[in-house]
Motif scaffolding. Structure first.
Motif, mmCIF file in Angstrom:
data_model
loop_
_atom_site.group_PDB
_atom_site.id
_atom_site.type_symbol
_atom_site.label_atom_id
_atom_site.label_comp_id
_atom_site.label_asym_id
_atom_site.label_seq_id
_atom_site.Cartn_x
_atom_site.Cartn_y
_atom_site.Cartn_z
ATOM 1 N N LYS A 1 -33.638 32.564 -0.004
ATOM 2 C CA LYS A 1 -33.099 31.735 -0.363
ATOM 3 C C LYS A 1 -32.869 32.391 -2.394
ATOM 4 C CE LYS A 1 -36.947 28.760 0.422
ATOM 5 N NZ LYS A 1 -37.977 28.240 -0.138
ATOM 6 N N GLN B 1 -30.587 35.041 -1.534
ATOM 7 C CA GLN B 1 -29.143 35.354 -1.642
ATOM 8 C C GLN B 1 -28.607 33.860 -1.135
ATOM 9 O OE1 GLN B 1 -29.598 37.355 2.029
ATOM 10 N NE2 GLN B 1 -29.785 39.676 1.204
ATOM 11 N N ILE B 2 -29.197 32.419 -1.030
ATOM 12 C CA ILE B 2 -28.329 31.807 -0.833
ATOM 13 C C ILE B 2 -28.061 31.359 -2.020
ATOM 14 C CG2 ILE B 2 -28.569 29.182 -0.657
ATOM 15 C CD1 ILE B 2 -29.869 30.441 2.198
ATOM 16 N N ARG B 3 -28.727 31.409 -2.741
ATOM 17 C CA ARG B 3 -28.354 31.065 -4.512
ATOM 18 C C ARG B 3 -27.261 31.932 -5.198
ATOM 19 N NH1 ARG B 3 -33.784 31.747 -6.491
ATOM 20 N NH2 ARG B 3 -34.816 30.500 -5.200
ATOM 21 N N THR B 4 -27.277 32.955 -4.818
ATOM 22 C CA THR B 4 -26.214 33.711 -5.761
ATOM 23 C C THR B 4 -25.069 33.501 -4.591
ATOM 24 O OG1 THR B 4 -27.547 35.715 -5.430
ATOM 25 C CG2 THR B 4 -25.861 36.160 -5.167
ATOM 26 N N ALA B 5 -25.221 32.926 -3.308
ATOM 27 C CA ALA B 5 -23.826 32.726 -2.585
ATOM 28 C C ALA B 5 -22.730 31.278 -3.309
ATOM 29 C CB ALA B 5 -23.901 32.962 -1.300
ATOM 30 N N GLN B 6 -23.951 30.114 -3.329
ATOM 31 C CA GLN B 6 -23.402 29.673 -4.001
ATOM 32 C C GLN B 6 -22.518 29.860 -5.563
ATOM 33 O OE1 GLN B 6 -27.522 26.899 -4.213
ATOM 34 N NE2 GLN B 6 -27.074 25.622 -1.927
ATOM 35 N N SER B 7 -23.584 29.836 -6.582
ATOM 36 C CA SER B 7 -23.022 30.596 -7.641
ATOM 37 C C SER B 7 -21.927 31.073 -7.461
ATOM 38 C CB SER B 7 -23.665 31.445 -8.184
ATOM 39 O OG SER B 7 -23.844 32.119 -9.504
ATOM 40 N N ARG B 8 -21.604 32.171 -6.359
ATOM 41 C CA ARG B 8 -20.428 32.660 -6.072
ATOM 42 C C ARG B 8 -19.674 32.131 -5.894
ATOM 43 N NH1 ARG B 8 -20.593 35.655 -2.152
ATOM 44 N NH2 ARG B 8 -22.159 37.085 -3.230
ATOM 45 N N GLN B 9 -19.570 30.654 -5.282
ATOM 46 C CA GLN B 9 -18.612 29.685 -4.526
ATOM 47 C C GLN B 9 -18.544 29.785 -5.543
ATOM 48 O OE1 GLN B 9 -16.704 29.299 -1.889
ATOM 49 N NE2 GLN B 9 -17.516 31.368 -1.118
ATOM 50 N N LYS B 10 -19.014 28.572 -6.854
ATOM 51 C CA LYS B 10 -19.001 27.462 -7.878
ATOM 52 C C LYS B 10 -17.957 27.959 -8.500
ATOM 53 C CE LYS B 10 -21.269 24.591 -11.137
ATOM 54 N NZ LYS B 10 -20.092 24.686 -12.592
ATOM 55 N N SER B 11 -18.452 29.078 -8.752
ATOM 56 C CA SER B 11 -17.540 29.987 -9.893
ATOM 57 C C SER B 11 -15.925 29.812 -9.814
ATOM 58 C CB SER B 11 -18.105 31.268 -9.972
ATOM 59 O OG SER B 11 -17.915 32.524 -9.335
#
Length: 184
Positions: free
Chosen positions: A44, A46-56
């Motif tokens: 979970k 890692q998913i939050r980190t990836a979503q944050s990176r994609q949003k940026s």
């Protein structure tokens, strides 16, 4: 572990099943190198980190368009060729019409109709959702295509809002006969 629980609790092991599940989820698993609940937490995170990176990444490339009075804009079209295959768009089908001048700013993306705006004849009539319906004008060629053991009769159709025969498309003769019998 379950075998040990069934031996300890004998006949009432099914009422103690949630305890066994809790013990299993909290015990160390050699295959994943940690307890299952820790693995779930890690995934979970890692998913939050990836979503944050994609949003940026998306936010850096996004730019809000703001139009002022006097600017000229194009309207986007969603072409549809009759009812045959709406997903099949031609390479040269018109995608935008215009340019139109902005007369008044009401909201960011709203268009206020003006009687002075006259759409030229070569622009197809637009529906409310900015799509238009194509109608066939004539058939310019016929052929039979072989598919293994089947023969499929095809016709080459020139469409209403396309000027050249090069923009004609191959359609199944049966579909065209059913939808547009006046062409045959």
């Amino acid at each position: 572990m379950l075998r040990a629980c069934t031996l300890d609790f004998q006949g009432s092991w099914n009422s103690h099943l949630p305890l066994a599940e809790f013990a299993y989820n909290n015990s160390y698993q050699a295959t994943i190198g940690m307890a299952p609940y820790e693995k779930v937490k890690l995934i979970k995170e890692q998913i939050r980190t990836a979503q944050s990176r994609q949003k940026s990444y998306a936010d850096k490339r996004r730019k809000d368009l703001e139009f002022e009075v006097g600017d000229e804009v194009f309207l986007r079209l969603l072409p549809r060729k009759g009812l045959i295959n709406p997903k099949k768009g031609g390479k040269l089908s018109p995608r935008y019409v215009g340019p139109y001048q902005i007369l008044q700013r009401i909201r960011l993306k709203k268009y206020q109709p003006d009687p002075e705006h006259i759409i030229t004849r070569d622009t197809p009539p637009l529906m409310e959702n900015l799509s238009y319906t194509e109608r066939p004008i004539r058939i310019i060629d016929q052929q039979i295509r072989q598919l293994r053991k089947r023969e499929i009769p095809m016709v080459k159709v020139v469409w209403q809002n396309h000027n050249r025969d090069e923009d004609a498309t191959w359609e199944m003769e049966e579909d065209m006969r059913n939808q547009y019998p006046e062409l045959f």
